[in-house]
Design a protein around this motif. Structure first.
Motif, mmCIF file in Angstrom:
data_model
loop_
_atom_site.group_PDB
_atom_site.id
_atom_site.type_symbol
_atom_site.label_atom_id
_atom_site.label_comp_id
_atom_site.label_asym_id
_atom_site.label_seq_id
_atom_site.Cartn_x
_atom_site.Cartn_y
_atom_site.Cartn_z
ATOM 1 N N LYS A 1 -4.731 8.548 4.849
ATOM 2 C CA LYS A 1 -3.976 7.368 4.425
ATOM 3 C C LYS A 1 -4.856 6.268 3.845
ATOM 4 O O LYS A 1 -4.573 5.730 2.766
ATOM 5 C CB LYS A 1 -3.169 6.834 5.610
ATOM 6 N N ARG B 1 0.699 4.222 -2.828
ATOM 7 C CA ARG B 1 0.496 5.631 -2.491
ATOM 8 C C ARG B 1 1.604 6.496 -3.077
ATOM 9 O O ARG B 1 1.389 7.657 -3.439
ATOM 10 C CB ARG B 1 0.422 5.820 -0.969
ATOM 11 N N GLU B 2 2.776 5.927 -3.199
ATOM 12 C CA GLU B 2 3.890 6.644 -3.825
ATOM 13 C C GLU B 2 3.694 6.754 -5.334
ATOM 14 O O GLU B 2 3.944 7.803 -5.931
ATOM 15 C CB GLU B 2 5.197 5.904 -3.517
ATOM 16 N N GLU C 1 -5.515 13.382 0.684
ATOM 17 C CA GLU C 1 -6.372 12.347 1.242
ATOM 18 C C GLU C 1 -5.751 11.760 2.505
ATOM 19 O O GLU C 1 -4.529 11.719 2.646
ATOM 20 C CB GLU C 1 -6.570 11.220 0.226
ATOM 21 N N HIS D 1 -6.536 7.272 0.538
ATOM 22 C CA HIS D 1 -5.488 7.304 -0.480
ATOM 23 C C HIS D 1 -5.153 5.885 -0.935
ATOM 24 O O HIS D 1 -5.040 5.601 -2.134
ATOM 25 C CB HIS D 1 -4.256 8.002 0.089
ATOM 26 N N SER D 2 -5.021 4.965 0.018
ATOM 27 C CA SER D 2 -4.689 3.580 -0.327
ATOM 28 C C SER D 2 -5.770 2.956 -1.201
ATOM 29 O O SER D 2 -5.472 2.286 -2.200
ATOM 30 C CB SER D 2 -4.507 2.744 0.947
ATOM 31 N N PRO E 1 0.207 9.529 -6.207
ATOM 32 C CA PRO E 1 0.237 10.468 -5.075
ATOM 33 C C PRO E 1 -1.102 11.153 -4.851
ATOM 34 O O PRO E 1 -1.922 11.287 -5.763
ATOM 35 C CB PRO E 1 1.322 11.467 -5.481
ATOM 36 N N THR E 2 -1.314 11.606 -3.616
ATOM 37 C CA THR E 2 -2.531 12.314 -3.270
ATOM 38 C C THR E 2 -2.447 13.762 -3.698
ATOM 39 O O THR E 2 -1.372 14.277 -4.005
ATOM 40 C CB THR E 2 -2.805 12.217 -1.756
ATOM 41 N N LEU F 1 0.828 -1.209 0.000
ATOM 42 C CA LEU F 1 0.000 0.000 0.000
ATOM 43 C C LEU F 1 0.860 1.256 0.000
ATOM 44 O O LEU F 1 0.537 2.244 -0.676
ATOM 45 C CB LEU F 1 -0.936 -0.011 1.202
ATOM 46 N N ALA G 1 -5.690 4.386 -4.719
ATOM 47 C CA ALA G 1 -4.553 3.867 -5.481
ATOM 48 C C ALA G 1 -4.809 2.433 -5.942
ATOM 49 O O ALA G 1 -4.496 2.068 -7.085
ATOM 50 C CB ALA G 1 -3.285 3.947 -4.630
#
Length: 337
Positions: A214, A198-199, A212, A217-218, A202-203, A194, A221
Motif C-alpha cells: 500500500k 492508487r485507483e 506493490e 503504491h501510494s 493501479p499497481t 491516496l 502514484a
C-alpha cells in the motif's frame, strides 16, 4: 585531458549561490507580486512510451535493442555534494516530512489558482538529464534509427490530446488535461486522496509486475502525478499533505544539489524490494516539482547477461538524476516562453 574536463576543473572551486538563504526573501517577494505568488512552475509526464515509472532513463528503452551496449555503462558515479547538514535552513523546517510538506502546502494554499489551459495550447518543459543525454550520444547511429524517439531536453505535448486519452496501454500515463482534472478533484482527506490515486494509477499484477504494498503504491502514484502538468496550487497543497502521511517517507535534513546544480528539497522513500530509493525533488522557494532521483542505498552487484561481468552499484550512487528547469504553457509546438 580534453578541453571540457579542463574547463570543469578550472571552475570547480567557484562558489554556488545559496538558494536556501535567498528563499525567505524570494518567497515574500513572490507572494506580493500580482497576488498570485509569482512563478508558476508546470509539471508534465513526458514519457508515455515508458511502461513503468521506475524506468526513467533512455538506457532502459534502448536495452530492448542494445542490451549489451547499455549494460556495460555505469550509470552515475556518486551523489552530488550536499549543502552542510542543517535541520532548519532559513525558513525551511526539514526535521520531518510533515514539517517540510505542510509548510509547502501552507504556502501553496495562499496562491491564486490560474485558469486551466485552453484545449489548443501546448505544454513546454525542459529537463536536465546528463546520463540520458550521454547514453543517446554514445549509441551507434544504426541503433538510434530503431528507437521511436530521439533524446532532447526540450519537450512539447498538446494539452488536449484525445488520441493519448484513448490509449489504455500505459496505466500510469495521463495527458496534461487528464492530470489537471484528476488533481483538481482530489479530496482533502489524505487517506481518501491516496486511495483515489492508487485507483487512478493501479499497481502491477501478473505480467505487469508484482503488486506493490500500500505505501509503496501510494508513493509511486504521487510521484507519477507530480510529474504531470497542470496541477493547481491548491491541489498540490493537498498532495503534499497526503505525501507526508505515507509510511516510510522521509525528508533529507539538508538541501541537495539537483542535476542542474540547484539546491532543492528531497522527499524520499526506499523501494520495498530494492537497494535504492526514489527522491522527489521540490523547489524550496515556490514548492513546485523540481525533478526526481534514484539513489543506491546499499552497495551490491547487479547481474548481467551471460558473458558480461556484473555491475557493482555503490551506496550513494545516483542511478537517475532529472531536474526540471523550465516549464510553461505556450500557444504552439516549438514555442518557448
Amino acid at each position: 585531458m580534453d578541453e571540457m574536463t579542463r574547463l570543469r576543473e578550472l571552475r570547480a572551486d567557484a562558489p554556488v549561490p545559496d538558494r536556501a538563504g535567498l528563499a525567505p526573501g524570494r518567497e515574500r517577494l513572490t507572494d506580493a507580486i500580482a497576488g498570485n505568488g509569482g512563478r508558476r512552475t508546470l509539471a508534465l509526464r513526458l514519457r508515455p512510451m515508458l511502461r513503468d515509472w521506475r524506468i526513467a532513463s533512455l538506457g532502459a528503452v534502448v536495452a530492448v535493442t542494445a542490451a549489451a551496449l547499455v549494460i556495460t555503462q555505469v550509470v552515475g558515479t556518486s551523489a552530488p555534494a550536499p549543502s552542510a547538514p542543517a535541520t532548519v535552513v532559513g525558513d525551511l523546517d526539514l526535521s520531518s516530512p510533515a514539517a517540510a510538506l505542510n509548510r509547502a502546502a501552507d504556502h501553496l494554499e495562499r496562491q491564486e489558482v490560474p485558469p486551466e489551459p485552453r484545449a489548443d495550447q501546448w505544454i513546454y518543459t525542459r529537463e536536465v538529464d546528463a546520463q540520458q543525454a550521454q547514453q543517446w550520444e554514445e549509441l551507434p547511429e544504426a541503433i538510434r534509427k530503431k528507437i521511436p524517439m530521439a533524446y532532447s531536453p526540450d519537450q512539447w505535448v498538446p494539452y488536449d490530446d484525445k488520441a493519448a486519452e484513448n490509449d489504455a496501454s500505459d496505466t500510469d500515463y495521463r495527458t496534461a488535461r487528464e492530470s489537471y482534472r484528476i488533481a483538481a478533484a482530489l479530496p482533502e482527506d489524505p487517506e481518501a486522496l491516496l486511495a483515489r490515486l492508487r485507483e487512478v494509477f493501479p499497481t502491477g499484477s501478473g505480467p505487469d509486475g508484482a503488486p506493490e504494498a500500500k505505501d509503496e503504491h501510494s508513493f509511486r502514484a504521487l510521484a507519477v502525478l507530480l510529474e504531470s502538468y497542470p496541477i493547481p496550487p491548491d491541489a498540490l497543497a493537498r498532495i503534499y499533505r497526503a505525501m507526508a502521511t505515507v509510511g516510510g517517507v522521509k525528508v533529507t535534513d539538508h538541501l541537495i544539489r539537483d542535476a542542474s546544480g540547484r539546491e532543492v528539497i528531497a522527499v524520499t522513500r526506499k523501494y520495498d524490494e530494492s537497494d535504492s530509493r526514489r527522491e522527489i525533488l521540490i523547489d524550496p522557494v515556490d514548492y513546485s516539482y523540481a525533478g526526481n532521483r534514484d539513489v543506491v542505498t546499499r552497495t551490491h552487484e547487479v547481474p548481467a547477461p551471460e558473458g558480461l561481468a556484473p555491475i557493482v552499484q555503490k551506496r550513494g550512487e545516483v542511478l537517475i538524476d532529472i531536474a526540471r528547469t523550465h516549464a510553461a504553457v505556450v500557444d504552439a509546438k516549438g514555442q518557448k516562453p
